[in-house]
Design an enzyme around this catalytic site. Sequence first.
Site, short mmCIF file in Angstrom:
data_model
loop_
_atom_site.label_atom_id
_atom_site.label_comp_id
_atom_site.label_asym_id
_atom_site.label_seq_id
_atom_site.Cartn_x
_atom_site.Cartn_y
_atom_site.Cartn_z
N LYS A 37 5.53 5.19 4.17
CA LYS A 37 6.08 4.22 3.21
C LYS A 37 6.08 4.82 1.79
O LYS A 37 6.98 4.54 0.99
CB LYS A 37 5.27 2.93 3.23
CG LYS A 37 5.33 2.17 4.56
CD LYS A 37 6.56 1.32 4.69
CE LYS A 37 6.49 0.40 5.89
NZ LYS A 37 7.69 -0.42 6.07
N TYR B 137 0.82 -1.23 0.00
CA TYR B 137 0.00 0.00 0.00
C TYR B 137 0.85 1.27 0.00
O TYR B 137 0.31 2.37 0.10
CB TYR B 137 -1.04 -0.02 1.13
CG TYR B 137 -0.51 -0.09 2.54
CD1 TYR B 137 0.16 0.99 3.12
CD2 TYR B 137 -0.69 -1.24 3.32
CE1 TYR B 137 0.63 0.93 4.42
CE2 TYR B 137 -0.21 -1.31 4.61
CZ TYR B 137 0.44 -0.22 5.16
OH TYR B 137 0.93 -0.28 6.44
#
Length: 282
Positions: free
Chosen positions: A163, A148
């Site tokens: 991330k 994701y």
Amino acid sequence: MFQTGLLKDRAIAITGGGTGLGRAMALRLADLGAGVLLVGRRQGPLEETAAEIRKRGGRAAWATADVRDFAAVEQAFDLGGTELGSLDSLINNAAGNFLARTENLSPNAFAAVVGIVLQGSFHCTLALGRRWISERRPGHVLNILTTYAASGSPYVVPSASAKAGVLALTRSLSVEWARYRIRVNAIAPGPFPTEGAWSRLVPSAVAEQAWLQQHPMRRFGRQEELADLAAFLLSDHAQYINGECVTIDGGMSACGSGGFSHLLGAPDEFWESLESQRRRSS
Ligand code: COA
């Protein structure tokens, strides 16, 4: 290609190397000949993993550091370099994550996760990158992301934001530092059961089953599958791979992006009726 000695003479720092996927990668890389420096906040798991590696005949050192603290990271790498020889690779694996509705998050909760994941990865990359550049030595950075990172995800907004930042860091630095012979790549794992991740992200057996039912392979990842991918990307076999993010999720993210994935559960009769209609009309 995974022969003993594949990573002989290599020295690899792994953040979060005492537990979970970090530990699995450390064991595998050490089995393949690398010396590994385990960096993390808690002494206990680092010591235990280093002892296990040495018991198997491998080389390991450990140093405690919170990756949010740049000075502590520098100190940890100094120590590892003394014990193992110059570090030539870094795996940014340390992470922080939990399930939460975003409207209930405190600013400090967001800062804690972004601090570990994004700033921590930057700190470690900067500390080793500067050394490699000034000593004119090649280097390898491998960032452990998540599927994701590219798509975003509800209920893990601090982690998704951080991330995504590390993915941008991966692609940006792979270009900027290629001239120094520093490769920067990433792995985007799907669901790999570990105690740390499962206790925070999979609240019940029902949630786990629901996740499995959505998976095209009906299974989660095995830690050794991720460790082998990390070994390949850090090895000389992957010298021309740079700026890449390799997804390892058994097809789970591809499944979500297909317009007809909802038909995966359709019974045989559905397809047989479709096929017989076509035969009748042709
Ligand atoms: N839901 C909502 N907020 C949470 C939370 C949760 N489950 N867990 C922690 N927080 C909040 C805290 O309340 C605090 O905010 P506040 O000061 O406004 O109250 C903030 O996050 C920091 O928490 P704290 O425990 O002081 O931070 P820490 O730096 O010690 O820990 C975490 C960082 C929260 C990411 C912790 O879960 C951690 O250390 N995780 C490491 C391992 C990990 O997450 N692995 C992920 C595997 S997928």
